[in-house]
Design an enzyme around this catalytic site. Structure first.
Site, PDB file in Angstrom:
ATOM      1  N   LYS A 216       7.470  10.698  18.731  1.00 16.58           N
ATOM      2  CA  LYS A 216       6.374  10.692  17.757  1.00 16.58           C
ATOM      3  C   LYS A 216       5.553  11.947  17.988  1.00 16.58           C
ATOM      4  O   LYS A 216       5.548  12.507  19.094  1.00 16.58           O
ATOM      5  CB  LYS A 216       5.497   9.455  18.020  1.00 16.58           C
ATOM      6  CG  LYS A 216       4.625   9.058  16.853  1.00 16.58           C
ATOM      7  CD  LYS A 216       5.383   8.175  15.864  1.00 16.58           C
ATOM      8  CE  LYS A 216       4.536   7.898  14.642  1.00 16.58           C
ATOM      9  NZ  LYS A 216       5.265   7.097  13.646  1.00 16.58           N
TER      10      LYS A 216
ATOM     11  N   VAL B  87       5.287  -0.962  -0.227  1.00 20.16           N
ATOM     12  CA  VAL B  87       6.352  -1.858   0.239  1.00 20.16           C
ATOM     13  C   VAL B  87       6.125  -3.291  -0.244  1.00 20.16           C
ATOM     14  O   VAL B  87       7.031  -3.925  -0.801  1.00 20.16           O
ATOM     15  CB  VAL B  87       6.476  -1.826   1.788  1.00 20.16           C
ATOM     16  CG1 VAL B  87       7.621  -2.717   2.243  1.00 20.16           C
ATOM     17  CG2 VAL B  87       6.696  -0.404   2.294  1.00 20.16           C
TER      18      VAL B  87
HETATM   19  P1  NAD Z   1       0.438   1.108   1.449  1.00 23.79           P
HETATM   20  O1  NAD Z   1      -0.735   1.868   1.934  1.00 23.79           O
HETATM   21  O2  NAD Z   1       1.156   1.581   0.225  1.00 23.79           O
HETATM   22  O3  NAD Z   1       0.023  -0.420   1.186  1.00 23.79           O
HETATM   23  C1  NAD Z   1      -0.807  -1.147   2.026  1.00 23.79           C
HETATM   24  C2  NAD Z   1      -1.591  -2.104   1.129  1.00 23.79           C
HETATM   25  O4  NAD Z   1      -2.331  -2.993   1.973  1.00 23.79           O
HETATM   26  C3  NAD Z   1      -2.594  -1.401   0.217  1.00 23.79           C
HETATM   27  O5  NAD Z   1      -2.442  -1.862  -1.110  1.00 23.79           O
HETATM   28  C4  NAD Z   1      -3.953  -1.811   0.812  1.00 23.79           C
HETATM   29  O6  NAD Z   1      -4.976  -1.922  -0.156  1.00 23.79           O
HETATM   30  C5  NAD Z   1      -3.615  -3.161   1.404  1.00 23.79           C
HETATM   31  N1  NAD Z   1      -4.531  -3.610   2.459  1.00 23.79           N
HETATM   32  C6  NAD Z   1      -5.129  -2.906   3.444  1.00 23.79           C
HETATM   33  N2  NAD Z   1      -5.874  -3.720   4.211  1.00 23.79           N
HETATM   34  C7  NAD Z   1      -5.720  -4.973   3.709  1.00 23.79           C
HETATM   35  C8  NAD Z   1      -6.211  -6.229   4.072  1.00 23.79           C
HETATM   36  N3  NAD Z   1      -7.015  -6.404   5.124  1.00 23.79           N
HETATM   37  N4  NAD Z   1      -5.825  -7.293   3.329  1.00 23.79           N
HETATM   38  C9  NAD Z   1      -4.996  -7.169   2.266  1.00 23.79           C
HETATM   39  N5  NAD Z   1      -4.506  -5.978   1.872  1.00 23.79           N
HETATM   40  C10 NAD Z   1      -4.861  -4.896   2.585  1.00 23.79           C
HETATM   41  O7  NAD Z   1       1.417   1.009   2.705  1.00 23.79           O
HETATM   42  P2  NAD Z   1       2.956   0.634   2.714  1.00 23.79           P
HETATM   43  O8  NAD Z   1       3.769   1.866   2.751  1.00 23.79           O
HETATM   44  O9  NAD Z   1       3.212  -0.411   1.691  1.00 23.79           O
HETATM   45  O10 NAD Z   1       3.083  -0.003   4.176  1.00 23.79           O
HETATM   46  C11 NAD Z   1       2.570  -1.290   4.468  1.00 23.79           C
HETATM   47  C12 NAD Z   1       2.784  -1.599   5.940  1.00 23.79           C
HETATM   48  O11 NAD Z   1       4.166  -1.484   6.259  1.00 23.79           O
HETATM   49  C13 NAD Z   1       2.071  -0.652   6.891  1.00 23.79           C
HETATM   50  O12 NAD Z   1       1.667  -1.393   8.031  1.00 23.79           O
HETATM   51  C14 NAD Z   1       3.146   0.342   7.283  1.00 23.79           C
HETATM   52  O13 NAD Z   1       2.901   0.917   8.553  1.00 23.79           O
HETATM   53  C15 NAD Z   1       4.358  -0.574   7.330  1.00 23.79           C
HETATM   54  N6  NAD Z   1       5.648   0.124   7.147  1.00 23.79           N
HETATM   55  C16 NAD Z   1       5.883   0.847   6.019  1.00 23.79           C
HETATM   56  C17 NAD Z   1       7.115   1.493   5.871  1.00 23.79           C
HETATM   57  C18 NAD Z   1       7.425   2.291   4.625  1.00 23.79           C
HETATM   58  O14 NAD Z   1       8.596   2.633   4.425  1.00 23.79           O
HETATM   59  N7  NAD Z   1       6.457   2.586   3.792  1.00 23.79           N
HETATM   60  C19 NAD Z   1       8.089   1.391   6.885  1.00 23.79           C
HETATM   61  C20 NAD Z   1       7.823   0.613   8.008  1.00 23.79           C
HETATM   62  C21 NAD Z   1       6.594  -0.019   8.136  1.00 23.79           C
END
Ligand code: NAD
Length: 351
Positions: A79, A183
């Protein structure tokens, strides 16, 4: 540019870079390359101190080792973090300098996108190193990982359902998603397609209203979402949501979501086990993004068919974790780590 190594026990190499000309202050951690070069994203964050950044980069690098080992990506764990205000420090020159820092690792570390880093930033990094992954398809990369992560999480949810209920069939199952971003929203769509009853929440109320209108989901206020009586809880927002305060409120049979670090502490895995809640470990379920990126290293270059075939293996990996947990009477998060360590140790043995 000044690069200095920081000895950290259990890590192959951790180094700091200071570059006066561009203001770059960054750390790279390579945890383990037994299974292949260490791939992990580049994060830009306004850390309070270098100590805080070092804690984060080493913890995340180790997490990538376990994630890749269980997902069988042929990669190790690493990382990097850039210290600074995301709104102030970015410049093409800073990212070019970052590329020189990555290059100093001679290919043992491969960088990619993470928090506050965009593809356009990585294109500057790539001017000074080839060790950049996850670029867009137009640049020969594997593109946006989110749809793959969503699909992989749905595979994981089906696996957990099969283990818990004896069938992958999700029709009629009530699934609660916390967070419907890139996601979570795609997961909701795929789960609805499979006949599940979907309830969503998000801090962005407009987004929730829009998705409910378009897809016919139910919704709940974020602050009350744990009161929803559901079969499967999918945390898809941020980490640490499963903790001493929230566990007593849970009514679900299964926890499986895309968020990283769902458990506040490893011991919460034991608490879930004692409550007979099946926890699908986050990094096993959400590995499709890294699996997809890893296919860029395939001899013929990125191939979506190969990626999908590997992503479908989340089913086998997760089943192996569940079986190991049952056999050894341990929590599933502990079983996932044991499986990762077993695979790394096996690779160290002479064949
Ligand atoms: P994103 O930022 O597009 O979506 C996150 C969503 O969560 C947003 O709509 C935000 O408003 C909402 N949110 C934040 N705090 C909240 C709360 N307390 N209650 C309800 N909703 C809340 O992110 P993403 O890419 O969809 O990723 C989501 C999670 O998955 C993250 O933890 C990320 O680290 C993990 N992740 C993502 C990927 C990827 O390919 N994008 C891969 C592995 C892990």
């Amino acid at each position: 540019m000044n690069i200095t190594d920081i000895p950290v026990e259990g890590y192959e190499r951790v180094a700091r870079c200071h570059d006066k000309a561009t203001g770059l202050h960054a750390l790279i951690a390579v945890h383990d390359t037994t299974l292949g070069p260490a791939l992990g994203g580049m994060r830009l964050w306004n850390y309070k101190s270098e100590e805080a950044a070092l804690f984060d980069v080493t913890r995340l690098a180790r997490g990538m080792t376990y994630k890749s080992a269980v997902a069988d990506t042929g990669l190790g764990g690493g990382k990097c973090v850039i210290l600074g205000d995301p709104d102030k420090v970015k410049s093409p020159e800073l990212f070019e300098a970052m590329g020189r820092f990555v290059e100093d690792f001679g290919g043992s570390y491969i960088t990619a996108e993470d928090m506050n880093i965009k593809i356009v930033d990585l294109l500057h990094v790539r001017k000074s190193t080839d060790h950049v992954a996850g670029l867009g398809r137009e640049h020969g990369g594997s593109g946006n990982p989110s749809p793959y992560t969503a699909y992989g999480c749905v595979v994981g949810i089906e696996t957990a359902a099969a283990y818990r209920y004896g069938s992958k069939d999700l029709s009629g199952k009530h699934i609660l998603l916390q967070g419907v971003g890139a996601v979570g929203s795609e997961m909701a769509r795929l789960l609805k397609e499979r006949g599940a009853r979907i309830t969503i929440c998000d801090i962005k109320e407009d987004r929730v209203a829009e998705l409910c209108k378009e897809h016919g989901y139910e919704s709940v206020d974020e602050s009350k979402h744990l009161s929803v009586d559901c079969d499967i809880y999918a945390p898809c927002a941020r980490g640490a949501g499963v903790n001493d305060e929230t566990i007593p409120q849970l009514t679900c049979d299964i926890i499986a979501g895309c968020a990283n670090n769902i458990l506040l502490e490893p011991r919460h895995g034991d608490v879930l086990r004692s409550k007979n809640i099946l926890y699908a470990p986050d990094y096993v379920v959400n590995a499709a993004g890294i699996i997809n990126v890893s296919v860029e290293r395939h001899p013929g270059g990125y191939d979506e068919e190969i990626a999908m075939e590997k992503i479908n293996r989340i089913d086998d990996n997760l089943t192996e974790v569940f079986k190991l947990a049952d056999e050894q009477e341990i929590a599933t998060n502990i079983a996932a780590k044991r499986l990762a360590l077993k695979r790394i140790e096996a690779a160290k043995q002479p064949s």
